[in-house]
Scaffold this active site. Structure first.
Site, PDB file in Angstrom:
ATOM      1  CE  LYS A   1      59.062  15.443  48.113  1.00 62.56           C
ATOM      2  NZ  LYS A   1      59.576  15.524  46.728  1.00 62.56           N
TER       3      LYS A   1
ATOM      4  CB  THR B   1      63.089  25.529  46.648  1.00 61.59           C
ATOM      5  OG1 THR B   1      61.860  26.213  46.291  1.00 61.59           O
ATOM      6  CG2 THR B   1      63.615  26.093  47.953  1.00 61.59           C
TER       7      THR B   1
ATOM      8  N   GLY C   1      63.545  22.366  41.676  1.00 59.14           N
ATOM      9  CA  GLY C   1      64.183  21.068  41.480  1.00 59.14           C
ATOM     10  C   GLY C   1      64.554  20.331  42.747  1.00 59.14           C
ATOM     11  CB  THR C   2      63.850  20.861  46.373  1.00 60.11           C
ATOM     12  OG1 THR C   2      62.456  21.107  46.155  1.00 60.11           O
ATOM     13  CG2 THR C   2      64.565  22.180  46.586  1.00 60.11           C
ATOM     14  N   GLY C   3      62.705  18.417  44.754  1.00 59.78           N
ATOM     15  CA  GLY C   3      62.169  17.060  44.792  1.00 59.78           C
ATOM     16  C   GLY C   3      62.932  16.112  43.884  1.00 59.78           C
ATOM     17  CB  CYS C   4      64.242  16.537  40.437  1.00 57.88           C
ATOM     18  SG  CYS C   4      62.732  17.110  39.648  1.00 57.88           S
TER      19      CYS C   4
END
Length: 257
Positions: free
Chosen positions: A173, A204, A206-209
């Protein structure tokens, strides 16, 4: 109704971890289940404490889910020590789990380290090879590849190194790039760049989760890996772009926008 399972840590402030995953599952009208690996004391400003559950109890949670409501796809997030990783890998093999998305959560958005360094090799050798797709950010790609990842050229080098020890797709990412939010998707040795513009929103958490959970939903619905990611990224852009502003630090997304 599709059944989705998250195997991850709990975020008491609700922005990341299993809370973000379950919100994402619900927003996509799927049935969400959770196996909790760790409890964290955290908020938008950082992580102040982590308590890992016992590997035995993690295993019992997995048995409870798989023996009753078999998941159509699985998202794996925070797995902070090698004993827990080994139990998860063993149970996934035992139950023939499918549509597995691994988000190798090593560093939180706030910069807090969430994985025991001794667990890295176990993650690489035991869990990542089971994944249909892994979704490291640039920091995590650095840890997995052993090289420093600062730009798009580095992202390509890291993905090729990681591909030497896993067969699944690799999504590096690019949210931390300076001028864009382009992501690299490597599938079967072929590199694809998925372009994206930076959104002016510092919130941002928690974006990856959220992204990895949305990918799992799309895999459960029968999409291929690339289409699953593209659709998931569209959802993430909407959740960030909605402009929710909560907390004193990096706030959460609006999963129900």
């Amino acid at each position: 109704m599709k059944k989705l399972l998250t195997i991850a840590g709990s975020d008491c402030s609700g922005g990341a971890g299993i809370q973000a995953d379950l919100k994402t599952f619900a927003a996509h009208k799927t049935y969400g289940m959770s196996v909790i690996t760790s409890l964290t004391a955290q908020n938008t400003m950082g992580v102040t404490d982590v308590v890992d559950l016992s590997p035995e109890f993690v295993g019992k949670q997995l048995d409870a889910v798989f023996s009753d409501i078999y998941p159509d796809a699985i998202k794996i997030g925070m797995v902070s020590n090698e004993s827990i990783i080994k139990v998860i890998a063993r149970k996934l093999r035992e139950y023939g789990a499918k549509n597995i998305v691994v988000d190798p959560v090593m560093v939180a958005t706030s910069g807090s380290v969430l994985m025991d360094s001794k667990a890295n090799n176990t993650l690489i050798n035991e869990l990542l090879p089971l994944a249909d797709i892994i979704t490291p950010n640039m920091q995590e790609a650095s840890v997995l590849s052993g090289i420093e990842v600062n730009n798009k050229e580095d992202m390509e080098k890291a993905a090729k190194i990681i591909a030497k020890f896993i067969d699944g797709a690799i999504l590096v990412k690019g949210g931390h790039l300076e001028t864009s939010a382009d992501d690299l998707l490597l599938i079967d040795g072929k590199i694809n760049w998925i372009e994206g513009e930076k959104i002016e929103n510092p919130n941002t958490h928690g974006t990856g989760c959220t992204l990895s959970s949305a990918i799992a939903v799309n895999l459960a619905n029968g999409m291929d890996v690339e289409s699953s990611f593209i659709k998931a990224k569209e959802y993430l852009i909407g959740a960030i772009g909605d402009g929710l502003d909560l907390g004193e630090g990096r706030g959460p997304l609006n999963h129900l926008y």
